[in-house]
Design an enzyme around this catalytic site. Structure first.
Site, PDB file in Angstrom:
ATOM      1  N   LYS A 202       0.819  -1.204   0.000  1.00  0.00           N
ATOM      2  CA  LYS A 202       0.000   0.000   0.000  1.00  0.00           C
ATOM      3  C   LYS A 202       0.865   1.272   0.000  1.00  0.00           C
ATOM      4  O   LYS A 202       2.090   1.194  -0.010  1.00  0.00           O
ATOM      5  CB  LYS A 202      -0.970  -0.044   1.168  1.00  0.00           C
ATOM      6  CG  LYS A 202      -1.960  -1.223   1.058  1.00  0.00           C
ATOM      7  CD  LYS A 202      -2.915  -1.041  -0.104  1.00  0.00           C
ATOM      8  CE  LYS A 202      -3.472  -2.308  -0.707  1.00  0.00           C
ATOM      9  NZ  LYS A 202      -4.193  -3.220   0.132  1.00  0.00           N
TER      10      LYS A 202
HETATM   11  C1  LIG Z   1      -5.222  -4.289   0.204  1.00  0.00           C
HETATM   12  C2  LIG Z   1      -6.669  -4.157   0.303  1.00  0.00           C
HETATM   13  C3  LIG Z   1      -7.390  -4.748   1.353  1.00  0.00           C
HETATM   14  C4  LIG Z   1      -6.768  -5.644   2.371  1.00  0.00           C
HETATM   15  O1  LIG Z   1      -5.724  -5.053   3.053  1.00  0.00           O
HETATM   16  P1  LIG Z   1      -4.779  -5.923   3.992  1.00  0.00           P
HETATM   17  O2  LIG Z   1      -4.179  -4.922   4.913  1.00  0.00           O
HETATM   18  O3  LIG Z   1      -3.770  -6.571   3.098  1.00  0.00           O
HETATM   19  O4  LIG Z   1      -5.608  -6.923   4.706  1.00  0.00           O
HETATM   20  C5  LIG Z   1      -8.749  -4.530   1.413  1.00  0.00           C
HETATM   21  N1  LIG Z   1      -9.385  -3.784   0.487  1.00  0.00           N
HETATM   22  C6  LIG Z   1      -8.728  -3.218  -0.529  1.00  0.00           C
HETATM   23  C7  LIG Z   1      -9.504  -2.378  -1.508  1.00  0.00           C
HETATM   24  C8  LIG Z   1      -7.353  -3.400  -0.675  1.00  0.00           C
HETATM   25  O5  LIG Z   1      -6.709  -2.845  -1.704  1.00  0.00           O
END
Ligand SMILES: *Cc1c(COP(=O)(O)O)cnc(C)c1O
Length: 424
Positions: A202
């Site tokens: 992210k």
């Molecule tokens: C990455 C992501 C998640 C999950 O995030 P994690 O921290 O990896 O559990 C949920 N929703 C969206 C839209 C994402 O891009």
């Protein structure tokens, strides 16, 4: 004479695009401080607040986003589960969610024994289309799970008004949209609760991690309990134990220390993303056959993924696959579509999530009807199947020169579609 690399001419770009790397001496020092102190996690049964780094990170995320409460968790996925529990979703409750998202947005609903109901998205914001949402509302609907996909805010004005009219909670999946604003407010702070991701991939990260944001004090209290086994509900706090069944969704002190340092960098990282995205869009807007991503009035974008759409009418028979293959031959890493519509996954197609007997659809808590058939969300299917291109090129450590290569490749390929036509 051919000009395209796919036909043997030289490529626009030879060098690869280096991966994001946002960690530095600040994160290193913060982790070493925790290691030297020796307390890697300070949660215990009656200590629902966590240790000093967790508390400091939560204060910083609340301050940055403007939420009155921030609750750290070990991922955005568990954060969504915590948020759904905290707002009171229970077995058989329907939650309307976007199908154009990472699977976790909908899986979190199943993990709470709720039933995901998929509404279609808009092709401009890529978020839930309020008209499609309204068509999916039933007497069993309890919440909307709104995803700010690619970092662009969903159409929150209409979605919040719908939620208000029908008495629904709103959970925002802001995993991709940290720092993106709707008006002057941060995504993740507009609904009943919102969730940020701190996963490695992210915009900022702590390896794994997430943050639940809310202005609702009881929701925050419940979220802290669900994060921490729900144990305290039996004793110290005067909290109704409904939906406080919890697990261990806690962040360690090291992750919290890293997250705190990463947050200090987020505005600079976002400024770079915006500058690169705007530079690329300026070029793409001049080209035929491509529609640069739009930003809705009053919104800011975090540009987690840069997603233009092909104008297939203008391309007169040329398909996305041909354009994408030609771009890749020019050295541009472009993906066709994002992730396939969530309802097409086997657990929805076969309606088997928990065990083999069809829970939560057939457990006796739900007697509704919802379709997961191909065709239920035509805009999502068109975007994913035919129009959308996804690019991870508007980020640290890339430079204007890198996005100029991307723009040059688009210009070259879209200017030579006749060459593609002859190949096919
Ligand atoms: C990455 C992501 C998640 C999950 O995030 P994690 O921290 O990896 O559990 C949920 N929703 C969206 C839209 C994402 O891009």
């Amino acid at each position: 004479m051919t000009v395209l690399a796919i036909n043997g001419a030289p490529a626009v770009r030879v060098a690869s695009f280096p991966p994001q790397q946002t960690l530095g001496p600040e994160e290193r020092a913060a982790v070493l401080e925790v290691l030297d102190a020796g307390v890697l996690s300070a949660f215990i049964a009656e200590e629902v607040e966590g240790g000093p780094k967790v508390v400091a990170a939560e204060r910083a995320f609340a301050e940055y986003t403007g939420a009155s409460e921030a609750v750290t968790v070990n991922s955005a996925t568990t954060g969504l589960q915590v948020a759904l529990a905290a707002v009171g979703i229970e077995a058989g409750d329907e939650v309307i969610v976007s199908p154009y998202t990472m699977s976790a947005s909908a899986a979190a609903i199943l993990l709470q024994n709720g039933v995901p109901v998929f509404a279609d998205v808009e092709d401009s914001t890529f978020g839930l289309d309020p008209r499609s949402v309204e068509e999916r509302i039933t007497p069993r609907t309890r919440a909307l799970l709104v995803v700010h996909l690619f970092g662009h805010p969903a159409r929150m004005g209409e979605l919040l008004a719908l939620a208000d009219r029908y008495g629904l909670a709103v959970i925002e999946d802001a995993a991709q949209s940290i720092g993106a604003r709707w008006g002057d407010r941060h995504t993740g702070t507009l609904g009943t609760a919102g969730v940020l991701s701190l996963n490695y991939h992210k915009i900022i990260h702590s390896g794994e991690g997430g943050v639940v944001l809310t202005d609702d004090r009881p929701v925050a209290v419940r979220a802290r309990l669900v994060r921490n086994h729900g144990e305290v509900s039996s004793s110290a706090l005067d909290v109704d134990p409904v939906n406080t069944l919890g697990s261990n969704f806690r962040m360690t002190e090291m992750e919290a220390a890293i997250a705190r340092e990463q947050l200090k960098k987020v505005e600079a990282l976002l400024a770079l993303r915006r500058a690169l995205a705007e530079r690329l869009s300026r070029r793409l807007r001049e080209l035929p056959g491509i529609i640069a991503p739009e930003i809705a009035t009053g919104c800011t974008h975090s540009w987690y993924v840069y997603c233009p759409r092909l104008d297939l009418e203008a391309l007169e028979g040329i398909e996305r696959r041909q354009i994408a293959e030609a771009l890749r031959a020019e050295g541009i890493p472009v993906q066709e579509g994002y992730v396939s519509p969530v309802y097409l996954q086997p657990i929805y197609q076969r309606r088997i999530a928990r065990g083999a007997r069809g829970c939560p659809w057939t457990c006796g808590h739900w007697s509704g009807e919802t379709s997961y058939a191909a065709g239920i969300c035509p805009v999502t299917e068109r975007l994913h199947g035919r129009e959308l291109l996804a690019l991870d090129v508007t980020r640290e450590p890339l430079t204007p020169r890198d996005v100029d290569d991307v723009a040059d490749a688009f210009e070259k390929v879209l200017g030579a579609v006749d060459e593609l036509r002859e190949r096919s």
